[in-house]
Design a protein around this motif. Structure first.
Motif, PDB file in Angstrom:
ATOM      1  N   GLN A  92      94.977  40.245 131.075  1.00 41.80           N
ATOM      2  CA  GLN A  92      94.476  41.480 130.479  1.00 41.80           C
ATOM      3  C   GLN A  92      95.610  42.404 130.044  1.00 41.80           C
ATOM      4  N   GLU A 154      90.163  37.353 126.827  1.00 43.53           N
ATOM      5  CA  GLU A 154      90.729  38.700 126.907  1.00 43.53           C
ATOM      6  C   GLU A 154      90.977  39.253 125.502  1.00 43.53           C
TER       7      GLU A 154
ATOM      8  N   GLN B  92      82.843  41.912 132.383  1.00 43.05           N
ATOM      9  CA  GLN B  92      83.669  42.872 133.122  1.00 43.05           C
ATOM     10  C   GLN B  92      82.825  44.011 133.695  1.00 43.05           C
ATOM     11  N   GLU B 154      86.597  37.300 136.170  1.00 48.01           N
ATOM     12  CA  GLU B 154      86.427  38.751 136.260  1.00 48.01           C
ATOM     13  C   GLU B 154      86.327  39.174 137.726  1.00 48.01           C
ATOM     14  N   LYS B 157      89.757  39.499 139.247  1.00 43.12           N
ATOM     15  CA  LYS B 157      90.433  40.687 138.714  1.00 43.12           C
ATOM     16  C   LYS B 157      89.940  41.932 139.450  1.00 43.12           C
ATOM     17  N   GLN B 158      88.633  41.961 139.657  1.00 44.31           N
ATOM     18  CA  GLN B 158      88.036  43.136 140.257  1.00 44.31           C
ATOM     19  C   GLN B 158      88.329  43.211 141.753  1.00 44.31           C
TER      20      GLN B 158
END
Lengths: 238, 238
Positions: A92, A154, B92, B154, B157-158
C-alpha cells in the motif's frame, strides 16, 4: 505509467496469472526478462483467461537493466528483508508513492524475481526501494501470480483516488544512472581500487546502492559526471 | 475472530488455495458448506502447500444458516452489485469494520459463493452487508482463491502484524558526512572544478544534497573516502 517486470520467470502459468491480475486491476505494461520457456508461451495464454487480448503484447528483454532502462523509479519485491540498506514499503505504501510519482510524469516499475529464488541481490541493487508483503511469519507462501495480484489490487484502490501531483525535478532514468555507474567502475578499476577480484562484485553492489538510493535527478547525474571528470581526468592542470 | 465461509465450493483446488491464503495472512477458521466433492479432499490438500497443518480442520456444515449461526456480523461477497438494499463495502472498508467489531468481542464471517454462480440471493439475504472487490470493468475475472487472498491480505494489514523493519546499518553521523564533503570540495577545488566563485556555493549545495539524501551509513562514507583516494590520489600508479 506503472510497469510490471518479471525477471527470469520460470513457469508460463505464472506469467499468465500475472497478466490476468494486471488486467483485473487496470495495469497493462508487462515486461519479461528472459522467460525460461521463451515467448510466446501456450501455458501463459491459457492461464491468462484472455487477459492478453486486452493489453499490449509483453515486451521481452535480455537483462533487467534493459527492462528498466526507461523507468524513473523502480521497486524490487522480496519475501524477506535483505541485508541491504534501502527504503522498505508495504504494497500500500509503495503504491501510494508510485501513484504520486506517476502523476508527475514518472515511469514506475515493480520487479518480481524468479519463482524459486526471488530477486537476486544484484537485481535488487538496481532498484530504488523494496516492497515486502506482510505475511504470517509462521506460514509464508505467496506465489508469483499472487504477489502480482496484491500489488495490482493496491493499484486500482489507489488510482481511484485523486491526489495532487508533487513538484519534483526530472529524475534520472535507470539508463542514465547505469551509464554513470559503469563509468565510475571503469575509472576505479583503472586506479586499482578493486584489489580482490572475489570482493569486487560486492564492493560494486555496495557503491551502486549509495547512488540508486539517492534517487538522482538528471541534473545530478550530469554533476556526478563532472565530478568524475574533474577528479579523474585533468592531471595536466595540477 | 474472523471466519471464512465457502458456500458450496466446487473445486478442491480452490478450498486449498483459500486455506493457503488464510494462513499466509493470519486467519484460521475455515468453514465449508456442502463442498461438492466432499471432505477431506486430496486436491485441496495438495493446493494448500501445507496450510492445513497449521490450522484447525475446516468445519463442515449442511447449510449456510448453520455455518454462520454463532457469528455476530456476516459479510457476503459479490462480484457485482446486486439489486438488494444492503451496505456495500470495499475489502479495506469491510475489514476495518470487521476489525473494530471483533475487537469488541464479536465473531465475524465473510462468505464466498460457489465458483460458477457466486452467492445466491437467498444467501446474501442472510448477511448483514456486502463486500465487492473493485476491478477493471472491462476485464473482471477473480477466482475464488484470489478473492479470499485479497480479503485475508486486508486482514493482516488491519490486524497489524509487524511489518519487516528496514535493515538499517549504522548511519553515518552528520559530522562524518561533513568531513567527507569538505574533503571532496577541497579536492574538486584543487582540480578547478568550481570555475565561477559566484556559483560555487550553489554547486556545493547541490552536490551535498546528493549525499545527504542518500542517508549514508558509516561504512558507505568509508567507501566514498576510498573512492576519492583512488580517483584523486594514486597518480604514481598510472
Amino acid at each position: 505509467m506503472v510497469s510490471i517486470v518479471l525477471s527470469h520467470p520460470q513457469m508460463g502459468e505464472n506469467i499468465g496469472a500475472a497478466a490476468r491480475a494486471m488486467q483485473n486491476f487496470g495495469l497493462s505494461d508487462l515486461r519479461l526478462v528472459k522467460p525460461r520457456d521463451g515467448w510466446p508461451n501456450e501455458r501463459a495464454i491459457i492461464m491468462s483467461s484472455g487477459a492478453f487480448d486486452h493489453m499490449p503484447a509483453p515486451k521481452i528483454f535480455d537483462s533487467l537493466s534493459d527492462a528498466i532502462a526507461d523507468l524513473h523509479y523502480v521497486f524490487a519485491t522480496t519475501a524477506r528483508p535483505r541485508d541491504m540498506v534501502k527504503d522498505m514499503y508495504t504494497p500500500q505504501e509503495a503504491i501510494e508513492l508510485a501513484y504520486t510519482r506517476q502523476s508527475s510524469g514518472q515511469n514506475i516499475g515493480i520487479v518480481f524475481g524468479a519463482e524459486r529464488t526471488g530477486m537476486r541481490n544484484d537485481e535488487i541493487t538496481q532498484c530504488q526501494a523494496i516492497i515486502t508483503v506482510p505475511t504470517n511469519p509462521a506460514f509464508s507462501s505467496l506465489n508469483l501470480g499472487q504477489s502480482v495480484l496484491l500489488i495490482a489490487y493496491e493499484w486500482i484502490k489507489q488510482s481511484g483516488i485523486k491526489k495532487p501531483a508533487s513538484n519534483m525535478q526530472t529524475p534520472a532514468t535507470q539508463d542514465e544512472i547505469r551509464t554513470f555507474m559503469d563509468r565510475l567502475f571503469i575509472d576505479l578499476d583503472d586506479r586499482r581500487f578493486f584489489r580482490s577480484p572475489d570482493l569486487t562484485p560486492t564492493m560494486q553492489r555496495n557503491i551502486e546502492n549509495i547512488f540508486t538510493r539517492a534517487e538522482l535527478t538528471e541534473q545530478e547525474v550530469r554533476t556526478l559526471h563532472g565530478i568524475l571528470s574533474a577528479l579523474r581526468g585533468n592531471k595536466t592542470q595540477k
